[in-house]
Scaffold this motif. Sequence first.
Motif, short mmCIF file in Angstrom:
data_model
loop_
_atom_site.label_atom_id
_atom_site.label_comp_id
_atom_site.label_asym_id
_atom_site.label_seq_id
_atom_site.Cartn_x
_atom_site.Cartn_y
_atom_site.Cartn_z
N ARG A 1 -6.53 -8.95 8.68
CA ARG A 1 -7.61 -9.77 9.24
C ARG A 1 -8.19 -10.71 8.18
O ARG A 1 -8.64 -11.81 8.50
N GLU A 2 -8.15 -10.27 6.93
CA GLU A 2 -8.68 -11.10 5.83
C GLU A 2 -7.64 -12.07 5.28
O GLU A 2 -7.86 -12.68 4.23
N GLY A 3 -6.50 -12.20 5.96
CA GLY A 3 -5.53 -13.21 5.58
C GLY A 3 -4.42 -12.74 4.67
O GLY A 3 -3.65 -13.55 4.14
N TYR A 4 -4.29 -11.43 4.49
CA TYR A 4 -3.22 -10.88 3.65
C TYR A 4 -2.01 -10.54 4.50
O TYR A 4 -2.13 -10.22 5.68
N ALA A 5 -0.84 -10.58 3.87
CA ALA A 5 0.41 -10.18 4.54
C ALA A 5 0.98 -8.97 3.81
O ALA A 5 1.07 -8.96 2.58
N GLN A 6 1.37 -7.95 4.57
CA GLN A 6 1.93 -6.75 3.97
C GLN A 6 3.39 -6.96 3.60
O GLN A 6 4.15 -7.55 4.36
N VAL A 7 3.78 -6.47 2.41
CA VAL A 7 5.17 -6.55 1.96
C VAL A 7 5.66 -5.14 1.65
O VAL A 7 4.87 -4.25 1.31
N PRO A 8 6.97 -4.89 1.78
CA PRO A 8 7.49 -3.53 1.61
C PRO A 8 7.76 -3.12 0.16
O PRO A 8 8.12 -1.97 -0.09
N ASP A 9 7.59 -4.03 -0.78
CA ASP A 9 7.92 -3.74 -2.17
C ASP A 9 6.78 -4.20 -3.07
O ASP A 9 6.31 -5.34 -2.95
N GLU A 10 6.34 -3.31 -3.98
CA GLU A 10 5.22 -3.67 -4.86
C GLU A 10 5.54 -4.87 -5.75
O GLU A 10 4.64 -5.61 -6.18
N ALA A 11 6.82 -5.09 -6.02
CA ALA A 11 7.20 -6.22 -6.87
C ALA A 11 6.86 -7.56 -6.23
O ALA A 11 6.68 -8.56 -6.92
N ASP A 12 6.75 -7.58 -4.89
CA ASP A 12 6.48 -8.83 -4.17
C ASP A 12 5.01 -8.98 -3.80
O ASP A 12 4.64 -9.95 -3.15
N ALA A 13 4.16 -8.02 -4.21
CA ALA A 13 2.77 -8.01 -3.78
C ALA A 13 1.84 -8.56 -4.85
O ALA A 13 2.01 -8.30 -6.04
N GLY A 14 0.85 -9.32 -4.40
CA GLY A 14 -0.18 -9.77 -5.32
C GLY A 14 -1.25 -8.71 -5.52
O GLY A 14 -1.90 -8.66 -6.57
N LEU A 15 -1.45 -7.85 -4.50
CA LEU A 15 -2.42 -6.77 -4.56
C LEU A 15 -1.72 -5.46 -4.23
O LEU A 15 -1.08 -5.34 -3.18
N ILE A 16 -1.83 -4.48 -5.11
CA ILE A 16 -1.21 -3.16 -4.91
C ILE A 16 -2.32 -2.14 -4.72
O ILE A 16 -3.22 -2.01 -5.56
N LEU A 17 -2.28 -1.43 -3.58
CA LEU A 17 -3.30 -0.42 -3.27
C LEU A 17 -2.66 0.95 -3.23
O LEU A 17 -1.56 1.12 -2.68
N TYR A 18 -3.38 1.92 -3.77
CA TYR A 18 -2.88 3.29 -3.86
C TYR A 18 -3.89 4.20 -3.19
O TYR A 18 -4.98 4.43 -3.72
N ASN A 19 -3.58 4.68 -1.98
CA ASN A 19 -4.49 5.55 -1.23
C ASN A 19 -4.22 7.00 -1.60
O ASN A 19 -3.15 7.53 -1.31
N THR A 20 -5.19 7.64 -2.23
CA THR A 20 -4.98 8.90 -2.92
C THR A 20 -5.54 10.10 -2.18
O THR A 20 -6.36 9.97 -1.27
N CYS A 21 -5.11 11.29 -2.60
CA CYS A 21 -5.54 12.56 -2.02
C CYS A 21 -5.89 13.53 -3.14
O CYS A 21 -5.19 13.59 -4.15
N SER A 22 -6.96 14.32 -2.94
CA SER A 22 -7.41 15.27 -3.97
C SER A 22 -7.01 16.71 -3.68
O SER A 22 -7.30 17.59 -4.48
N ILE A 23 -6.41 16.96 -2.54
CA ILE A 23 -6.21 18.34 -2.10
C ILE A 23 -5.19 19.07 -2.96
O ILE A 23 -5.38 20.23 -3.34
N ARG A 24 -4.08 18.44 -3.28
CA ARG A 24 -3.02 19.12 -3.99
C ARG A 24 -3.35 19.37 -5.45
O ARG A 24 -4.21 18.72 -6.04
N ILE B 1 0.84 -1.19 0.00
CA ILE B 1 0.00 0.00 0.00
C ILE B 1 0.87 1.25 0.00
O ILE B 1 1.88 1.32 0.72
N GLU B 2 0.50 2.19 -0.82
CA GLU B 2 1.19 3.48 -0.91
C GLU B 2 0.19 4.57 -0.58
O GLU B 2 -0.93 4.58 -1.11
N THR B 3 0.57 5.48 0.32
CA THR B 3 -0.37 6.46 0.84
C THR B 3 0.12 7.88 0.58
O THR B 3 1.29 8.20 0.81
N PHE B 4 -0.80 8.73 0.13
CA PHE B 4 -0.50 10.14 -0.07
C PHE B 4 -1.53 10.98 0.68
O PHE B 4 -2.66 10.55 0.89
N GLY B 5 -1.12 12.18 1.08
CA GLY B 5 -2.09 13.10 1.65
C GLY B 5 -1.93 13.34 3.13
O GLY B 5 -0.84 13.23 3.69
#
Length: 430
Positions: free
Chosen positions: A27-50, A6-10
């Motif tokens: 809780r749903e059985g996922y494990a967080q990894v520090p690199d998108e290359a190792d992830a099966g699911l990539i999430l991008y948490n976005t911001c509209s302010i800027r 997961i990558e977070t902005f804002g």
Amino acid sequence: MKTFYIETFGCQMNAHDSEKVVGTLVREGYAQVPDEADAGLILYNTCSIRDKAEQKVFHRLNEYKKLQGEGKKFAVLGCVAQQEGEKIFDKAPYVSMVVGSSSYRNLPSMLARLEAGETRITGLDDRQTEETFDTEFTARTNPHRGYITIIEGCDKFCSYCVVPYTRGKERSRTSASVLAEAQMIAQQGFTEIQLLGQNVNSYRDPSNKRTFAELLLAVGEVQGIKRVRFTTSHPRHFTRDIVQAIDAMPALCDHIHLPVQSGSSDVLKAMQREYTRDWYLERIAWTKAARRDISLTSDIIVGPNTPAIHMHDSIPEEVKIERLAILNARQREIQRTNYARHLDQTLEVMVEHGANSRGQITGRSTQNKTVNFSCETTPPIGSYVNVRITQVFPSSLVGEAISAPTSPSSNAVAQAMLNTRFEPAALTNS
């Protein structure tokens, strides 16, 4: 194993939303990894302010595009997701899930649909939702401060702001659920809590038990909590009892962030800010009359590229730039004067970062001022040190430690990046 990145902005609200999203995924059985290359699911948490937020989102998604051939799935979360909606699928067809911040409570069911093979899943609540995002699990990623969202959404509709459209209507949690989470945070070893909301002091307890000021006092009484902060306040709902609460409760930090945006009543009206210059100055007078020395910070807008730009007296860009320079210069003068008062004072500083290249430790005073100080031994993150101020600068203080650090519970640092749980019974909300 199901993995995610997961990558977070804002803002801090976004950062804390991500903490809750991470906890939900684990809780749903996922494990967080520090690199998108190792992830099966990539999430991008976005911001509209800027400025140009949407363009930046699609540029980042285009960078992710190179990974789509590896069987990865992509999700866009947050304000841009709510704002752009299903258009994201058209512009980035490899995205499988688009979720606005008002719909995070539905993540478990959306994840199940994703795992079942659906490729265009949306969670885009309208402004009518009364639900808040309360989860049994939260990933506390900040090692020294626990965040609690007490109110979501905004009903103000300022002319320059998109938040009411991307975050939904104002909806508050019960004071009982907030206090239960505060107590759990304290039990985990955190000693500082920050209450969050787009307009945090617009809080309205659905159970009608506590006002915002009374909630501040109650959180300040939680055993083990040394500091309580809150952000961001709106002048329209800034009441005198908030200042009285800070005066009465040492655990409430002597710092108030109260965005003014403009010093002109006419401009404030055009901004739809719902208060006047005199209204704002009255609240500043309350704060200055307090027994404690309460520091004040604010936001000021100079020439924004918003609907206000179409005002009949809109000024040239070069004048806006000149006015901004004048404003910044004046602010530096004010800060020099205010910070100079601390010379030779002893301040209690919470450690936030280890030694920098100059060997200085960085922490923060209860007034939210940055303090860089020298210490014979490196104190742990989250500990408290008494520091004598020896130098002052416009935006920071420098000093020397004069006491051994008072360490927080070892759990506080240990809980960083871990998922924590509080009782479901505490999650009752509106």
